[in-house]
Design an enzyme around this catalytic site. Structure first.
Site, mmCIF file in Angstrom:
data_model
loop_
_atom_site.group_PDB
_atom_site.id
_atom_site.type_symbol
_atom_site.label_atom_id
_atom_site.label_comp_id
_atom_site.label_asym_id
_atom_site.label_seq_id
_atom_site.Cartn_x
_atom_site.Cartn_y
_atom_site.Cartn_z
ATOM 1 N N ASP A 131 -15.396 66.402 115.325
ATOM 2 C CA ASP A 131 -14.786 67.628 114.807
ATOM 3 C C ASP A 131 -14.986 67.693 113.294
ATOM 4 O OD1 ASP A 131 -13.332 70.022 115.275
ATOM 5 O OD2 ASP A 131 -11.563 69.119 114.383
ATOM 6 N N GLN B 86 -0.108 63.652 111.999
ATOM 7 C CA GLN B 86 -1.262 63.616 111.099
ATOM 8 C C GLN B 86 -0.849 63.304 109.665
ATOM 9 O OE1 GLN B 86 -3.573 67.210 111.271
ATOM 10 N NE2 GLN B 86 -5.094 66.518 109.804
ATOM 11 N N ARG C 25 0.718 68.067 113.542
ATOM 12 C CA ARG C 25 0.669 68.029 112.080
ATOM 13 C C ARG C 25 1.557 66.936 111.480
ATOM 14 N NH1 ARG C 25 -3.971 70.679 111.130
ATOM 15 N NH2 ARG C 25 -3.917 72.844 111.858
ATOM 16 N N TYR D 161 -2.840 59.890 108.363
ATOM 17 C CA TYR D 161 -4.219 60.210 107.974
ATOM 18 C C TYR D 161 -4.713 59.435 106.763
ATOM 19 C CZ TYR D 161 -3.269 63.128 103.843
ATOM 20 O OH TYR D 161 -2.906 63.575 102.604
ATOM 21 N N GLU E 155 -11.515 77.282 116.666
ATOM 22 C CA GLU E 155 -12.830 76.757 116.336
ATOM 23 C C GLU E 155 -13.869 77.252 117.342
ATOM 24 O OE1 GLU E 155 -13.132 72.615 115.425
ATOM 25 O OE2 GLU E 155 -11.035 72.432 114.791
ATOM 26 N N ASP F 24 -8.662 72.985 118.790
ATOM 27 C CA ASP F 24 -8.399 71.600 118.391
ATOM 28 C C ASP F 24 -6.888 71.447 118.186
ATOM 29 O OD1 ASP F 24 -8.571 69.019 117.356
ATOM 30 O OD2 ASP F 24 -8.902 69.760 115.324
ATOM 31 N N GLU G 189 -1.411 77.403 108.485
ATOM 32 C CA GLU G 189 -1.738 78.372 107.436
ATOM 33 C C GLU G 189 -0.908 79.647 107.570
ATOM 34 O OE1 GLU G 189 -6.301 78.524 106.782
ATOM 35 O OE2 GLU G 189 -5.974 77.681 108.776
ATOM 36 N N GLU H 214 -5.866 75.054 116.406
ATOM 37 C CA GLU H 214 -6.925 75.317 115.435
ATOM 38 C C GLU H 214 -8.021 76.115 116.136
ATOM 39 O OE1 GLU H 214 -8.381 72.143 113.055
ATOM 40 O OE2 GLU H 214 -6.388 71.492 112.436
ATOM 41 N N LYS I 76 -4.954 64.104 116.645
ATOM 42 C CA LYS I 76 -5.987 64.957 117.228
ATOM 43 C C LYS I 76 -6.389 64.509 118.626
ATOM 44 C CE LYS I 76 -6.865 67.410 113.410
ATOM 45 N NZ LYS I 76 -6.955 68.874 113.340
ATOM 46 N N THR J 147 -8.302 68.684 123.404
ATOM 47 C CA THR J 147 -9.139 69.711 122.806
ATOM 48 C C THR J 147 -9.562 70.631 123.944
ATOM 49 O OG1 THR J 147 -9.977 68.209 121.097
ATOM 50 C CG2 THR J 147 -11.270 70.191 121.551
ATOM 51 N N HIS K 110 -9.984 77.764 105.258
ATOM 52 C CA HIS K 110 -9.019 76.835 105.848
ATOM 53 C C HIS K 110 -8.829 75.608 104.951
ATOM 54 C CE1 HIS K 110 -6.886 74.387 108.772
ATOM 55 N NE2 HIS K 110 -7.811 73.447 108.643
ATOM 56 N N ARG L 255 -2.000 69.855 97.561
ATOM 57 C CA ARG L 255 -2.467 69.349 96.273
ATOM 58 C C ARG L 255 -2.516 70.409 95.180
ATOM 59 N NH1 ARG L 255 -5.780 67.207 100.144
ATOM 60 N NH2 ARG L 255 -7.399 68.772 99.784
ATOM 61 N N TYR M 100 -14.644 69.932 109.402
ATOM 62 C CA TYR M 100 -13.653 70.573 108.521
ATOM 63 C C TYR M 100 -14.462 71.480 107.602
ATOM 64 C CZ TYR M 100 -9.574 70.414 105.269
ATOM 65 O OH TYR M 100 -8.490 70.692 104.468
ATOM 66 N N THR N 4 -11.639 74.523 111.625
ATOM 67 C CA THR N 4 -10.841 75.736 111.757
ATOM 68 C C THR N 4 -11.500 76.912 111.048
ATOM 69 O OG1 THR N 4 -8.860 74.387 111.843
ATOM 70 C CG2 THR N 4 -8.548 76.731 111.418
#
Length: 418
Positions: free
Chosen positions: A125, A237, A234, A241, A200, A230, A360, A198, A250, A254, A132, A141, A127, A346
């Site tokens: 998968d 994760q 969260r 992560y 995709e 996907d 989001e 997600e 994840k 799927t 996204h 961040r 990114y 995504t």
């Protein structure tokens, strides 16, 4: 290209997802038959096992459709793929001279149950959607550091679980996992509280490779595309992560749509990737239009209630194409297998209504989404059904994928009860 007419009249409707222009591949069963390969045409499915056994479809000395998956055809390579498509078009065209024989092998779609269309060899998968990645990065961040320093130079990805890829209509059990909230010093083992979707697309590798391949070779190696959800935990994760990325968050499931739309059906809808902020290194440079103009919609239906469309966007929003992802995947010498599945990452557009995840849409849960039913959602609740749909719009016809849906079941009361 305009609509190609078929003697299967339902295929000639301007808004039907399965015209003669499409001819997607799936696996189906009925009350009287075991799972087998089929081709969608209008409201019908052509039984490929029966077509091969009757001699209507003959692609050589080896039987390709005596198994309930399309991997054997993929193994034969692009020349045989093209020969099959040409033969199917001849059988199903309004000018066909073999209508009666072919009609006897059609099964009504509403009498069929769909299964996984291929055996997934490996699953990766990516990114690779800039909107996204920017949205998620901004949440955690700030906008000035939203994209990781490597993001504009390579398609970032992680290796997922082929064993947890399921076909549309499969229920999804809310997972347990290790969570740590900011107001607790230590983690706890609990059911996921921030379960998400997600939106995709999935690219299916049809040609195996050993060693690095070019973007053009990668594009030629892709057999077709499916819709892909996907599912993402969260909160699991967020804790797991760092430093190696997603793992159990994840691994729950799927979901993919049941019909593989082949690359020739999408050829009229090719479009360019966006302008680059940095020139890509030679091995990742575009070699023509690498994306596709495919409209995508996400709907959410609470238990026993009508669905609300919560997002609408387009596959053309991706920063990296599936061909670039596949080419990058091969650079280390990593062998790519027939049946490998590549998730696009995504797909989100620049506006709020185009965001392809609840993370989001609700901005991390701070801005709950109100559905047409009056219900609010920050993340998915038990009983919710998520459905992805997509199509490419032509002149008087459309190329559809079917639906990619799944209903959320409650977490197990005790995952270790025996």
């Amino acid at each position: 290209m305009t609509l190609l007419k078929s003697w299967v009249t339902s295929a000639n409707s301007a808004d039907h997802p399965f015209p003669l222009n499409n001819l997607p591949y799936g696996v189906f069963s009925t009350a009287d038959t075991d799972p087998r390969c089929g081709v969608a045409i209008g409201d019908m499915i052509l039984d490929m096992q029966a077509a091969e056994q009757s001699g209507l479809v003959d692609l050589g000395d080896v039987a390709l459709f005596d198994v309930p998956f399309w991997n054997d055809l993929m193994e034969e390579g692009p020349a045989v793929w093209a020969a099959l498509r040409e033969r199917l078009a001849a059988l199903l065209s309004e000018r066909s001279t073999e209508q009666a024989k072919t009609e006897a092998l059609l099964v009504p779609m509403d009498q069929a149950e769909m299964h996984m269309p291929f055996m997934v060899s490996e699953y990766t998968d990516f990114y690779a959607g800039r909107n996204h990645a920017f949205n998620v990065g901004t949440m955690f961040r700030g906008p000035e550091n939203a994209l990781p320093p490597n993001w504009l130079h390579i398609p970032i990805g992680y290796n997922g679980r082929a064993s947890s890829v399921v076909v549309s209509g499969t229920d999804i059990r809310r997972p347990w996992g290790q969570l740590k909230s900011p107001d607790h010093d230590l983690p706890a083992f609990l059911p996921c509280r921030r379960f998400d979707l997600e939106l995709e697309m999935g690219a299916i590798v049809g040609v195996a490779s050993e060693g690095p391949i070019t973007v053009k070779e990668a594009d030629d190696a892709i057999f077709g595309y499916v819709l892909l959800n996907d599912w993402s935990a969260r909160d699991i994760q967020a804790w797991e992560y760092q430093p190696l990325g997603p793992f159990q968050a994840k691994a729950t499931a799927t979901s993919i749509s049941p019909w593989i739309v082949t690359k020739p059906a999408l050829e009229p809808f090719r479009t360019n990737t966006p302008e680059r902020e940095f020139v890509l290194l030679d091995h990742l440079k575009d070699c023509g239009p690498m994306l596709y103009d495919i409209d995508l919609t996400v709907s959410l239906a609470p238990e026993g209630k009508d669905a609300t469309n919560i997002a609408q966007t387009n596959f053309d929003q991706m920063y990296y194409s599936s061909a670039q992802q596949l080419a990058h995947h091969s650079t280390s010498g990593c062998p790519m297998n027939v049946g490998d599945l590549l998730g696009s990452g995504t797909i989100s557009g620049p506006t709020k209504s185009e965001r392809g995840s609840l993370l989001e849409l609700s901005w991390g849960g701070k801005e709950p989404l109100t559905l047409d039913t009056g219900d609010e959602r920050s993340f998915l609740l038990d009983g919710d059904t998520l459905t992805l749909t997509g199509h490419a719009q032509g002149e008087g016809y459309r190329i559809g994928f079917g639906t990619c849906s799944g209903k959320i079941l409650p977490a197990l009361a005790d995952p270790y009860a025996r």
